[in-house]
Design an enzyme around this catalytic site. Structure first.
Site, mmCIF file in Angstrom:
data_model
loop_
_atom_site.group_PDB
_atom_site.id
_atom_site.type_symbol
_atom_site.label_atom_id
_atom_site.label_comp_id
_atom_site.label_asym_id
_atom_site.label_seq_id
_atom_site.Cartn_x
_atom_site.Cartn_y
_atom_site.Cartn_z
ATOM 1 N N CYS A 84 0.832 -1.208 0.000
ATOM 2 C CA CYS A 84 0.000 0.000 0.000
ATOM 3 C C CYS A 84 0.868 1.261 0.000
ATOM 4 O O CYS A 84 1.601 1.462 -0.973
ATOM 5 C CB CYS A 84 -0.996 -0.039 1.150
ATOM 6 S SG CYS A 84 -2.310 1.177 0.935
ATOM 7 N N HIS A 194 -3.743 -4.899 -0.441
ATOM 8 C CA HIS A 194 -3.343 -5.510 0.844
ATOM 9 C C HIS A 194 -3.414 -7.033 0.742
ATOM 10 O O HIS A 194 -4.495 -7.618 0.927
ATOM 11 C CB HIS A 194 -4.260 -5.015 1.952
ATOM 12 C CG HIS A 194 -4.034 -3.596 2.336
ATOM 13 N ND1 HIS A 194 -3.153 -3.226 3.341
ATOM 14 C CD2 HIS A 194 -4.540 -2.442 1.834
ATOM 15 C CE1 HIS A 194 -3.150 -1.894 3.461
ATOM 16 N NE2 HIS A 194 -3.959 -1.407 2.549
ATOM 17 N N GLU A 196 -2.480 -9.133 2.822
ATOM 18 C CA GLU A 196 -2.838 -9.637 4.155
ATOM 19 C C GLU A 196 -4.345 -9.538 4.418
ATOM 20 O O GLU A 196 -4.845 -10.098 5.386
ATOM 21 C CB GLU A 196 -2.050 -8.890 5.242
ATOM 22 C CG GLU A 196 -2.527 -7.507 5.570
ATOM 23 C CD GLU A 196 -2.152 -6.435 4.539
ATOM 24 O OE1 GLU A 196 -1.656 -6.786 3.437
ATOM 25 O OE2 GLU A 196 -2.394 -5.252 4.835
HETATM 26 N N1 LIG Z 1 -4.820 2.626 2.868
HETATM 27 C C1 LIG Z 1 -4.089 3.724 2.974
HETATM 28 O O1 LIG Z 1 -3.713 4.161 4.069
HETATM 29 C C2 LIG Z 1 -3.742 4.450 1.710
HETATM 30 C C3 LIG Z 1 -3.403 5.870 2.016
HETATM 31 C C4 LIG Z 1 -2.801 6.615 0.841
HETATM 32 N N2 LIG Z 1 -2.528 7.965 1.290
HETATM 33 C C5 LIG Z 1 -3.759 6.595 -0.329
HETATM 34 O O2 LIG Z 1 -4.838 7.114 -0.192
HETATM 35 O O3 LIG Z 1 -3.476 6.061 -1.387
#
Ligand SMILES: NC(=O)CC[C@H](N)C(=O)O
EC number: 4.3.2.10
Length: 213
Positions: A84, A194, A196
């Site tokens: 991420c 993700h 996970e």
């Molecule tokens: N899941 C997240 O914390 C992603 C945050 C990131 N700043 C986004 O919006 O792409």
């Protein structure tokens, strides 16, 4: 019986470290959540999670010397996986809410706002992985992965012209527009989604990574 692979989930204050730890343990890794410099430098695999704003994650990573650790691990060919925002910060820079922040610059390009009717992109989506992907080996092309993000890398500009150097493998997905969903670049692998939190497909993907360690 192959040796159990040791993985550090790097705890720099910005990541869902517990779910990453559980998912890695579930696929047989010996997992530790820590920011300890020596353990993060010397473990088989380092996982860099990331939740929150690009700039805050970069600040947190630098405070824990994670920028140094990632750079030195990769210089020695030691595996690193970013998840991420842990993938986003690997690019040259990120622009969030008008704030431009330098990333680790492992790859050229800018992480910016997703242009879609609905953001965040929150939910399950398919990806378009290259045929010879090791990250997605054995996975159904229609498998879905869990995304939660409002920003992404829209382009991939790193070209490798030397046939003796393994070119990066880039996986794409689409939410309003096409964006980079995963990268395999030598010892550096990363996913925007993700694993996970992506069920059996995510577990297989983490297994594919663990098997390279
Ligand atoms: N899941 C997240 O914390 C992603 C945050 C990131 N700043 C986004 O919006 O792409």
């Amino acid at each position: 019986m192959t040796d159990t692979k040791k993985v550090v989930v790097f705890d720099y204050g910005f990541g869902n470290v517990r779910s990453a730890e559980r998912a890695l343990a579930r696929v047989g890794a010996d997992v530790e959540i820590t920011r300890d410099f020596d353990r993060a430098m010397n473990v088989d695999g380092l996982l860099v999670p990331g939740v929150g704003a690009f700039s805050a994650c970069m600040d947190g990573l630098k405070r824990a010397r994670g920028d140094w650790i990632v750079g030195r691990r990769l210089a020695g060919g030691r595996p690193v996986m970013g998840i991420c925002v842990g993938m986003q910060i690997l690019f040259e820079r990120g622009i969030e809410h008008g704030v431009e922040t330098e990333g680790l610059d492992e790859w050229p390009g800018t992480v910016g706002p997703l242009k879609a009717d609905v953001v965040p992109h929150m939910g399950w989506n398919t990806v378009d992985a290259p045929e010879d992907s090791r990250l997605f080996a054995g996975l159904d092309p229609e498998a879905r992965y869990y995304f939660v993000h409002s920003y992404a890398a829209h382009d991939w500009t790193l070209e490798v012209t030397n046939a003796k150097i393994r070119a990066p493998k880039v996986t794409w997905s689409t939410h309003g527009e096409r964006f980079v969903a995963a990268v395999e670049n030598g010892a550096l692998w990363a996913t925007q989604f993700h694993p996970e939190k992506s069920g059996d497909a995510g577990a297989q993907l983490l297994t594919n990574w663990i098997e390279t360690l």
